[in-house]
Design a protein around this motif. Structure first.
Motif, PDB file in Angstrom:
ATOM      1  N   ASP A  90       0.824  -1.204   0.000  1.00 25.33           N
ATOM      2  CA  ASP A  90       0.000   0.000   0.000  1.00 25.33           C
ATOM      3  C   ASP A  90       0.863   1.260   0.000  1.00 25.33           C
ATOM      4  N   THR A  91       1.995   1.199   0.676  1.00 32.43           N
ATOM      5  CA  THR A  91       2.902   2.347   0.696  1.00 32.43           C
ATOM      6  C   THR A  91       3.478   2.609  -0.686  1.00 32.43           C
ATOM      7  N   VAL A  92       3.882   1.556  -1.376  1.00 35.42           N
ATOM      8  CA  VAL A  92       4.385   1.712  -2.741  1.00 35.42           C
ATOM      9  C   VAL A  92       3.294   2.311  -3.627  1.00 35.42           C
ATOM     10  N   LEU A  93       2.064   1.852  -3.469  1.00 37.71           N
ATOM     11  CA  LEU A  93       0.943   2.398  -4.231  1.00 37.71           C
ATOM     12  C   LEU A  93       0.769   3.885  -3.935  1.00 37.71           C
ATOM     13  N   TRP A  94       0.807   4.257  -2.660  1.00 35.82           N
ATOM     14  CA  TRP A  94       0.663   5.668  -2.283  1.00 35.82           C
ATOM     15  C   TRP A  94       1.786   6.504  -2.894  1.00 35.82           C
ATOM     16  N   ASN A  95       2.999   5.979  -2.852  1.00 34.64           N
ATOM     17  CA  ASN A  95       4.131   6.699  -3.426  1.00 34.64           C
ATOM     18  C   ASN A  95       3.997   6.850  -4.937  1.00 34.64           C
ATOM     19  N   LEU A  96       3.509   5.812  -5.597  1.00 32.62           N
ATOM     20  CA  LEU A  96       3.250   5.922  -7.036  1.00 32.62           C
ATOM     21  C   LEU A  96       2.213   7.003  -7.314  1.00 32.62           C
ATOM     22  N   GLY A  97       1.254   7.145  -6.419  1.00 38.38           N
ATOM     23  CA  GLY A  97       0.264   8.209  -6.566  1.00 38.38           C
ATOM     24  C   GLY A  97       0.893   9.589  -6.544  1.00 38.38           C
ATOM     25  N   GLN A  98       1.920   9.773  -5.711  1.00 40.20           N
ATOM     26  CA  GLN A  98       2.600  11.074  -5.662  1.00 40.20           C
ATOM     27  C   GLN A  98       3.380  11.321  -6.952  1.00 40.20           C
ATOM     28  N   LEU A  99       3.976  10.275  -7.492  1.00 37.82           N
ATOM     29  CA  LEU A  99       4.667  10.412  -8.771  1.00 37.82           C
ATOM     30  C   LEU A  99       3.673  10.772  -9.872  1.00 37.82           C
ATOM     31  N   GLY A 100       2.548  10.051  -9.916  1.00 37.81           N
ATOM     32  CA  GLY A 100       1.538  10.342 -10.922  1.00 37.81           C
ATOM     33  C   GLY A 100       1.011  11.756 -10.803  1.00 37.81           C
ATOM     34  N   ARG A 101       0.794  12.203  -9.574  1.00 40.55           N
ATOM     35  CA  ARG A 101       0.311  13.575  -9.366  1.00 40.55           C
ATOM     36  C   ARG A 101       1.334  14.583  -9.887  1.00 40.55           C
ATOM     37  N   SER A 102       2.617  14.308  -9.679  1.00 37.72           N
ATOM     38  CA  SER A 102       3.655  15.211 -10.194  1.00 37.72           C
ATOM     39  C   SER A 102       3.622  15.271 -11.716  1.00 37.72           C
ATOM     40  N   LEU A 103       3.403  14.150 -12.351  1.00 34.97           N
ATOM     41  CA  LEU A 103       3.415  14.096 -13.814  1.00 34.97           C
ATOM     42  C   LEU A 103       2.247  14.817 -14.448  1.00 34.97           C
ATOM     43  N   THR A 104       1.204  15.105 -13.682  1.00 36.00           N
ATOM     44  CA  THR A 104       0.081  15.853 -14.259  1.00 36.00           C
ATOM     45  C   THR A 104       0.481  17.278 -14.630  1.00 36.00           C
ATOM     46  N   LEU A 105       1.659  17.708 -14.214  1.00 40.98           N
ATOM     47  CA  LEU A 105       2.175  19.001 -14.654  1.00 40.98           C
ATOM     48  C   LEU A 105       2.364  19.029 -16.165  1.00 40.98           C
ATOM     49  N   ILE A 106       2.646  17.849 -16.766  1.00 47.11           N
ATOM     50  CA  ILE A 106       3.003  17.842 -18.194  1.00 47.11           C
ATOM     51  C   ILE A 106       2.163  16.885 -19.036  1.00 47.11           C
ATOM     52  N   THR A 107       1.184  16.206 -18.432  1.00 48.58           N
ATOM     53  CA  THR A 107       0.349  15.295 -19.214  1.00 48.58           C
ATOM     54  C   THR A 107      -1.016  15.162 -18.560  1.00 48.58           C
ATOM     55  N   ASP A 108      -1.982  14.669 -19.340  1.00 54.82           N
ATOM     56  CA  ASP A 108      -3.329  14.490 -18.814  1.00 54.82           C
ATOM     57  C   ASP A 108      -3.345  13.428 -17.722  1.00 54.82           C
ATOM     58  N   SER A 109      -4.236  13.581 -16.783  1.00 56.79           N
ATOM     59  CA  SER A 109      -4.289  12.666 -15.648  1.00 56.79           C
ATOM     60  C   SER A 109      -4.974  11.341 -15.979  1.00 56.79           C
ATOM     61  N   GLU A 110      -5.864  11.325 -16.967  1.00 53.49           N
ATOM     62  CA  GLU A 110      -6.678  10.127 -17.203  1.00 53.49           C
ATOM     63  C   GLU A 110      -5.849   8.873 -17.465  1.00 53.49           C
ATOM     64  N   PRO A 111      -4.862   8.897 -18.393  1.00 53.00           N
ATOM     65  CA  PRO A 111      -4.066   7.673 -18.598  1.00 53.00           C
ATOM     66  C   PRO A 111      -3.177   7.333 -17.399  1.00 53.00           C
ATOM     67  N   LEU A 112      -2.781   8.337 -16.634  1.00 49.27           N
ATOM     68  CA  LEU A 112      -2.001   8.069 -15.430  1.00 49.27           C
ATOM     69  C   LEU A 112      -2.850   7.342 -14.396  1.00 49.27           C
ATOM     70  N   VAL A 113      -4.090   7.797 -14.231  1.00 48.03           N
ATOM     71  CA  VAL A 113      -4.997   7.141 -13.286  1.00 48.03           C
ATOM     72  C   VAL A 113      -5.258   5.708 -13.723  1.00 48.03           C
ATOM     73  N   ALA A 114      -5.417   5.504 -15.028  1.00 46.89           N
ATOM     74  CA  ALA A 114      -5.674   4.148 -15.536  1.00 46.89           C
ATOM     75  C   ALA A 114      -4.510   3.224 -15.213  1.00 46.89           C
ATOM     76  N   ALA A 115      -3.274   3.698 -15.400  1.00 46.44           N
ATOM     77  CA  ALA A 115      -2.096   2.880 -15.076  1.00 46.44           C
ATOM     78  C   ALA A 115      -1.991   2.657 -13.574  1.00 46.44           C
ATOM     79  N   PHE A 116      -2.244   3.707 -12.792  1.00 48.12           N
ATOM     80  CA  PHE A 116      -2.189   3.607 -11.334  1.00 48.12           C
ATOM     81  C   PHE A 116      -3.167   2.557 -10.823  1.00 48.12           C
ATOM     82  N   ASN A 117      -4.356   2.516 -11.407  1.00 46.02           N
ATOM     83  CA  ASN A 117      -5.389   1.584 -10.942  1.00 46.02           C
ATOM     84  C   ASN A 117      -5.061   0.125 -11.235  1.00 46.02           C
TER      85      ASN A 117
END
Length: 462
Positions: free
Chosen positions: A290-317
């Motif tokens: 769960d911690t690794v998942l949470w940390n991946l969420g922070q990485l994904g949130r950072s990447l929304t600076l330069i790309t749409d969130s939808e495909p990031l959320v799909a990969a995260f899920n």
């Protein structure tokens, strides 16, 4: 023999991700450990001890490599609290080079002196900390966990004062060989700075050098999700607790690194924590996925600076599903059995059995005794742990195991499997090794343990 192939890509990239620094000038440089197997993969095994100490104790530049060390900049969440005052405070990127597979690798340090990111610290590493990291990386590699490799350990002759252990204590500088030292926290810093241009350049750099099959930024995130799901699964199958799973300790290549207060489970304890300061048990053994998942969420949130969130959320899920699949593969690898289409009966029988075996060494002992699956029945029932292989939980596990074929029967012919007990790295063993060094400067138990772990690695061949 591999060729030395220098390739200082990050220094040549001009990305503003680092600061040039100078290594500390240590009073002494006493070589305590050199990893010649890792060095051979990078064409450095022919270095004399004198040359080795010059490069990895005095940090004279390697030929055609970085002219100066680079302290990397990053931020991170520490115990889920954001900290913008991080960065390489006692380490730096010393060199980059290619291994015998063509992979770009880093030689990074720990304990090499102060940097702009030291935050008032002395930039040093205790010798005990270095000894512990060498042992950790050797054991994790043996157990099939993607990990940095401890490359060099050199005692440096300074007396260090620490508040959490007897002081003064001896000092050292460690060099580690890793696929990359670029972290989730590297991206968090760029998001915090709103530096989209550098983040795009960093993504291009990582895709080109570490995840070449990724076609775009969402593809890169997908690859990082996959790599770290595998890492978490391998930790869990190894019974390993990292201790400090902050985002600055998570790698974009999915390698485990930076070992402080780690532990290996003596027996199955979901709430076991490695860090004495983890009072809430945030990074307990069972919470690591769960911690690794949470940390991946922070990485994904950072990447929304330069790309749409939808495909990031799909990969995260997809991460929980990928973790489950990787954990099944990791357990099967540890048992030397061929995975089935449905491994759930085995996995659901494993934890009740492990829970019933609450004695020192039982976690590793179960995997050792049943390495080879049903083919190891007679060996397991003749082991020192045989009296515990009884009751409903064991019967359920043994029935599930019957459905599996042994992956590599020849492994059981290795002489290591004639011994009654597995190789372990429990805290009491580490403390005994350190006591010999601290009290008598006796390194024999340390080297003997490394030899034993190497034999273990060859026997398991994971």
């Amino acid at each position: 023999m591999s060729e030395y192939l220098p390739d200082p890509r990050l220094a040549q990239s001009t990305l503003p991700l680092y600061d040039p620094v100078k290594a500390a000038d240590f009073p002494q440089t006493i070589l305590r450990y050199r990893n010649d197997r890792a060095a051979a993969s990078a064409g450095l095994d022919t270095l004399t001890d004198e040359a080795w100490t010059s490069h990895f104790g005095r940090f004279r530049p390697l030929p055609d490599n970085q002219p100066e060390p680079l302290a990397l900049r990053y931020h991170g969440h520490q115990f889920r609290h954001y900290n913008p005052d991080l960065g390489d405070g006692r380490g730096f990127l010393f060199a980059q080079l290619r291994d015998d597979q063509g992979r770009l690798l880093d030689l990074g340090t720990k304990g090499s002196g102060q940097t702009p990111w030291s935050r008032g610290g002395d930039g040093r590493l205790t010798l005990k900390g270095g000894v512990r990291e060498v042992l950790a990386t050797a054991m994790l590699e043996a157990l099939g966990v993607p990990t940095s490799k401890s490359f060099s350990l050199i005692e440096t002759g300074e007396a260090l004062h620490r508040g959490d252990e007897p002081s003064p204590t001896r000092s050292a500088v460690l060099t580690r060989l890793s696929h990359s030292h670029l972290r989730f926290g590297t991206f968090e810093r760029l998001a915090w700075l709103n530096d989209a241009d550098t983040m795009r350049g960093l993504c291009d750099f990582i895709i080109a050098n570490y995840h070449p099959t990724a076609q775009d930024i969402p593809g890169l995130f997908d690859a990082v999700v996959s790599a770290n799901a595998k890492l978490a699964a391998r930790w869990m199958a190894a019974g390993f607790i990292h201790g400090v799973l902050n985002t600055d300790n998570m790698s974009m290549t999915g390698e485990s690194f930076d070992y402080g207060p780690y532990r290996f489970l003596p027996w199955y304890q979901p709430g076991f924590t490695a860090a004495y300061f983890d009072h809430a048990g945030l990074y307990a053994y069972a919470r690591q996925p769960d911690t690794v998942l949470w940390n991946l969420g922070q990485l994904g949130r950072s990447l929304t600076l330069i790309t749409d969130s939808e495909p990031l959320v799909a990969a995260f899920n997809t991460c929980p599903e990928r973790y489950d699949a990787e954990f099944a593969l990791a357990v099967c690898a540890r048992l030397n059995i061929l995975p089935l289409t449905d491994n759930q009966p085995l996995l659901t029988s494993l934890f009740p059995l492990l829970s019933s075996l609450a004695y020192d060494g039982s976690f590793e002992g179960l995997f050792y005794d049943w390495f080879g699956g049903k083919l190891s029945h007679n060996r397991a029932m003749a082991s020192p742990r045989a009296e515990h292989y009884t009751g409903e939980a064991f019967t359920t596990f043994r029935t599930a195991l019957e459905a599996y074929e042994t992956a590599d029967p020849a492994k059981l012919d290795h002489p290591r499997f004639k011994k009654p007990n597995p190789e372990t790295l429990l805290i009491d063993e580490i403390e005994t090794i350190w006591a010999d060094i601290a009290e008598r400067d006796d390194w024999s138990a340390f080297y003997a343990k490394l030899d034993a772990i190497e034999t273990w690695r060859r026997a398991l061949n994971l």
